[in-house]
Write a protein that holds these residues in place. Structure first.
Motif, short mmCIF file in Angstrom:
data_model
loop_
_atom_site.label_atom_id
_atom_site.label_comp_id
_atom_site.label_asym_id
_atom_site.label_seq_id
_atom_site.Cartn_x
_atom_site.Cartn_y
_atom_site.Cartn_z
N LEU B 55 0.95 -1.35 -0.14
CA LEU B 55 -0.16 0.00 -0.03
C LEU B 55 0.77 1.39 -0.07
CD1 LEU B 55 -2.94 -0.74 2.26
CD2 LEU B 55 -2.72 -1.22 0.06
N THR B 56 2.35 1.31 0.05
CA THR B 56 2.84 2.34 0.22
C THR B 56 3.88 2.46 -0.91
OG1 THR B 56 4.93 1.18 1.68
CG2 THR B 56 2.79 2.11 2.85
N THR B 57 4.69 3.55 -0.95
CA THR B 57 5.83 3.89 -1.80
C THR B 57 6.62 2.85 -1.78
OG1 THR B 57 7.50 5.21 -2.52
CG2 THR B 57 6.81 5.42 -0.33
N GLN B 58 7.53 2.26 -3.03
CA GLN B 58 8.31 1.24 -2.84
C GLN B 58 9.88 1.80 -2.77
OE1 GLN B 58 7.24 -1.90 -2.83
NE2 GLN B 58 5.32 -0.70 -2.34
N ARG B 59 10.01 2.95 -2.40
CA ARG B 59 11.29 3.72 -2.24
C ARG B 59 11.98 2.93 -1.08
NH1 ARG B 59 13.07 9.84 -1.29
NH2 ARG B 59 15.11 9.59 -0.31
N LYS B 60 13.06 2.42 -1.24
CA LYS B 60 13.86 1.41 -0.34
C LYS B 60 14.76 2.01 0.62
CE LYS B 60 12.24 -2.57 -2.06
NZ LYS B 60 10.80 -2.76 -1.78
#
Lengths: 360, 360, 360, 360
Positions: B55-60
């Motif tokens: 559900l959230t941004t995939q920035r790691k």
């Protein structure tokens, strides 16, 4: 630093209790050279003044400022601008019965919890009487802002369940002050007035909503990341007695919107960049974008009612209490001027702060 | 004093841009001798961490704090507690197309209006990446508050028009973290999740509401008249990206209530004085009364959508823009941890302020 | 608000301990659009750097700032300007013997009295290592001031009883940096150098005086009544490690003068109003008058000496201590850059404050 | 935030001009529950009062505070403690001749440079009349400090070249108030008195030094790194009219000492850790160490002299000026009370700040 000051550069400090000698205010940081228009100030004072109509408390105060400092030959000097408002109509005896009892939803209990003691007469420092100082300071701020083309306006948009349904840009705000409720729609104002009268006749009180507008605000005011313009507006508004909620722009209604619907497209209008609608409420990323800023402040019903209520005394023993003193059945008619004042203080402060952040 | 600090005694300053080297935070005023529980802190960090669910941004980002200062042998020393979070997964190229265009309802236009320039990469300082610093500081504040029996808790109570209808005291708040939405009611959480997925599949975004609770707060916190506890909470909450509204206690609903209905009667319970209900939301006259503090924060839909939008460039020429980068379809699942953090910072600050106002 | 910040609008916060990972600094309020000249900054850093001559501590630090935030394309963005200085040459073992002992005239005892604990390694936060952060911030402030025609300069005017007797306007300040003492008179510098070497060879230390100048300061900076320009300069200077006294203008010597002798007559010089002499030191009524501002800061001898000293341990038991670690025999050669930095920070802050107090 | 407030937690704001209606003061942050001893306060006021002896200005002011707010049943309530001092003996006509002329070494020119205008009557805000407010606030601070065993004391230690040579611990400070100079050594006081009389008979003025002491201060007050106790004392003292220099402990004399001579050895005395001498002046690393704090403040000769002086008018045209009005030939006899007040304010503020920095 015990909470009696607000603002960074246009810094306002208030002092004085409801039934003390006087309420006072110091503005430290009002720019020098501002012409002080006492008539304008008195008009703002009168908007908040008790006894202005049958809808408000009948405490008699002329609320004329005595300026002590900071003005010379009708202009501010840069020195602290200080003013006093004498408390003329105190009836401290009305409060004798309360010296040992905690009025429900008042600040009696919490002041004692905080300070170990309290001045019980008229609510002391927690009384809305303190806001006379804010309205004065806000009027000075408005004089300053007007010289820069910025106006603040507020009006009553809800009393109990009676709501003003027209969008604010369809209203004639000149009419706000034509009725004692201070709602710029005569039919709605009439319904609100009836509701307040009914509630009062029952010895009861009712809540309401004030809508605030800031027009002519230039783009660029507000400081990321904590001192966002709307965050400071929220604090200002919730520092007003009986305020329970704040929203700006789309507010709570924005929750149910999609991004594609909520986003405000930029357009060019002559030489200016505007947005074609304004769900942002004039603020983006915490900084004004040059569009109208609008917001709402919700007020709960006044805690003092003319009915018997159960409570406890200092020892925690059950007791009863009955409202005395002179009180408003609904705060919003008088809160309009206070909302205008607090909005003006917030914008004036950020206006001055903005002067320092550009290399020029 | 350009808005990057909050708090009087427990004072937090953040720095760093979304696509810069690192985000940093300095806490000046954290009491000496507090044991730093890094596991607790990391759990708080993980609640806000990007990529924690679909559900959230995939920035790691691993969001592990590097503590630079202020801790010695696992305890705070009284020196400024500073920490850094390296930005590990920057894709600044995603923003190249935006260098001259103003994204609708973003801070691009207003930052330029304010500063005359901006760091366009990843939103620079206006990015929610900045809140990693707040969650760290808030976790430290929570460690402090827990030693004094105070807990802050938050959860998602609305996404779009899907609302959690149960009163919060009927919820099992332990389950908040069992689902990716962070709503402590599994059926409602499931509906919210579906809505977010649907919205995202359309390239769109949706708003939501986070409810916050402060439990175990002693009576007496908050400073009349401007630094009322709820006024400072309102400012804290509205300083969070995308927040549009704040209410506490009865909030907007209180407007329609009568005083006789809204007032909270005092009662004695054992040795303590309580109120038998809590429409005041734990705060009276701006000061905590020892009851649970509760409030709601409304968030608008995220401005970055994966759809074409009309806008203008720096010269005001019409152009189009299409969302790129990695973004959240709805902020509230990750905002829960930020609301907890900001609540903890506000309460910790007022807890310390209260120490100075009694003669002892 | 635990003392690690200074300035109202140009606000500087430092963090980091002498033997921690790094020393850091955040400037909140540096105007946007200022070009950052890294070479100028490094030159200022090098003036304070340890190991620059045989007269200073031999700790090896390159003192190169790592800028984390607030600069984009070589210009400030208005976001907090943050920088780190890694601590490269730590020898914490040197301090193991001190963990339980209080070094005479150091901050060991007082830090423990204050905080209940301390980071004993290298003096922790009380070390002059912290001033690396100030010199960076001061260099940024100088870049800003130079754009407005204001320069700060400092030099050593006394070491022990060796005094620079020439009035400062007869000196060639360009030569300040030609000798390791940083005194702009080569003969006096040579005597000072000999004295420092002699003192060091005895394992002892010696005090000194730094004179500071602010040139090109416009009239009007400084805020009555508490934030007088010289009061804020005094605070800035006395916040430097080992500083014991401050005087400006006629200073202590003015005590013995008559008013008729001390008063500075106004004269007109072209279009400007000047004073024909300057015993006021460029400040009247707390506000700059456009003349050169000059002041002196006295520093005590460094507390760390290479001799045995009597002291007590934590339990108050008598013990002995002998200096280890690498230390300066006299602080003033390196303090010159710190005095310049603190003067620049004070003037930059008041320069920005002055922008807000005039109605325009 | 235009300089009219001082202190973080014990925060004092002053307002009012020399020839306005009144001088006022607000203390925000005075702990609740402090008993207000009006006699003690009046004694402090009288120490500064004009006309107390032939050595001071003959302006007639009774300097009796009118308390407006913050005291109830003889105790502070936690609300802002505000007081007014009416200006009773104004002779504004004395200043008519000065409306266009800049008095040498006065603030006339700098106020105009700052604000673009000024209230010329009696020096307006730059007059030492403002310090009546400080002495009141300082007296309240002393009442607070006395409850915690802390006393502040000051006395005149130099007038012109007449110096009090005895070390302060050999003086009987009770005698300070036995003579009009306020020097606790009758022979020296007599010489000082003669000098002041001689200077006055010549229509001239002379400078002086006030020594301040803080006794009973616990270890641990003061905040590294910028808000060092002595740095804040320096600012407080240099905010007093006519102050030119500040030194504490060994001060300027420490410059010529060796570290081995200057260092203060720790010793145990009963259960307490003390230093066997006190060149540190009671402060180490910016934090009090429990020993007596002592410092000196240098004052220049008063700028108003009864002699003709050359100056310029607003247009820069040469003109002459002659002193009128009622003025002190030497400030130090009256400055003693102001030094005590500012010391008390600084210590009270740090006393309250210290309450927040320990985990308890």
């Amino acid at each position: 630093m015990a909470g009696n000051s607000i603002g960074v550069l246009f810094r306002v400090t208030t002092f004085g209790e409801s039934h003390g000698e006087a309420i006072g205010v110091v503005i430290d940081g009002c720019p020098a050279g501002l012409q002080i228009d006492l008539e304008f100030i008195q008009r703002q004072m009168d908007k908040r003044r008790p006894g202005q109509s049958a809808l408000t408390t009948q405490r008699k105060e002329n609320d004329q400022p005595q300026i002590i400092s900071g003005v010379f030959e009708d202009h501010t000097t840069g020195a602290p601008l200080a003013a006093l408002f004498r408390n003329q109509d105190r009836r401290s005896k009305d409060y004798d019965a309360l010296v040992d009892k905690y009025r429900p939803s008042h600040a009696d209990f919490t002041y004692e919890a905080k300070y170990g003691r309290r001045d019980h007469r008229g609510g002391g420092r927690s009384s809305a009487r303190e806001t006379v100082a804010r309205v004065f300071a806000g009027a000075v701020a408005q004089l300053f802002l007007r010289q820069h083309g910025i106006k603040v306006k507020a009006f009553v948009s809800q009393v109990g369940s009676v709501k003003l349904t027209k969008p604010h840009h369809q209203l004639d705000l000149q009419t706000t002050w034509d009725n004692p409720v201070h709602c710029p729609d005569s039919a709605t104002a009439e319904s609100m007035k009836k509701l307040i009268e009914e509630v009062r006749s029952q010895g009861d009180t009712i809540g309401g909503v004030v809508t605030g507008l800031i027009q002519g605000c230039p783009a660029g005011l507000g400081e990321p990341v904590f001192d966002r313009l709307h965050a400071d507006l929220a604090k200002s508004m919730l520092s007003i007695n009986a305020a329970k909620a704040f929203e700006y722009g789309s507010g709570f209604a924005g929750v149910e919107m999609r991004g594609s619907e909520h986003n405000d497209p930029f357009v060019k209008d002559g030489q200016k960049i505007l947005t074609s609608k304004n769900d942002s409420g004039g603020i983006q990323g915490g900084i004004s974008n040059g569009m109208e800023i609008y917001f709402k402040v919700a007020f709960k019903p006044v805690a003092t009612i003319m009915k018997k209520q159960k409570t406890v005394d200092r020892q925690g023993r059950p007791t009863e209490i009955e409202g005395r003193g002179r009180h408003d059945p609904c705060v919003v008619p008088r809160a309009v001027a206070i909302v205008e004042a607090m909005a003006a203080l917030t914008i004036a402060d950020h206006f001055l702060r903005q002067r320092s952040i550009r290399f020029e």
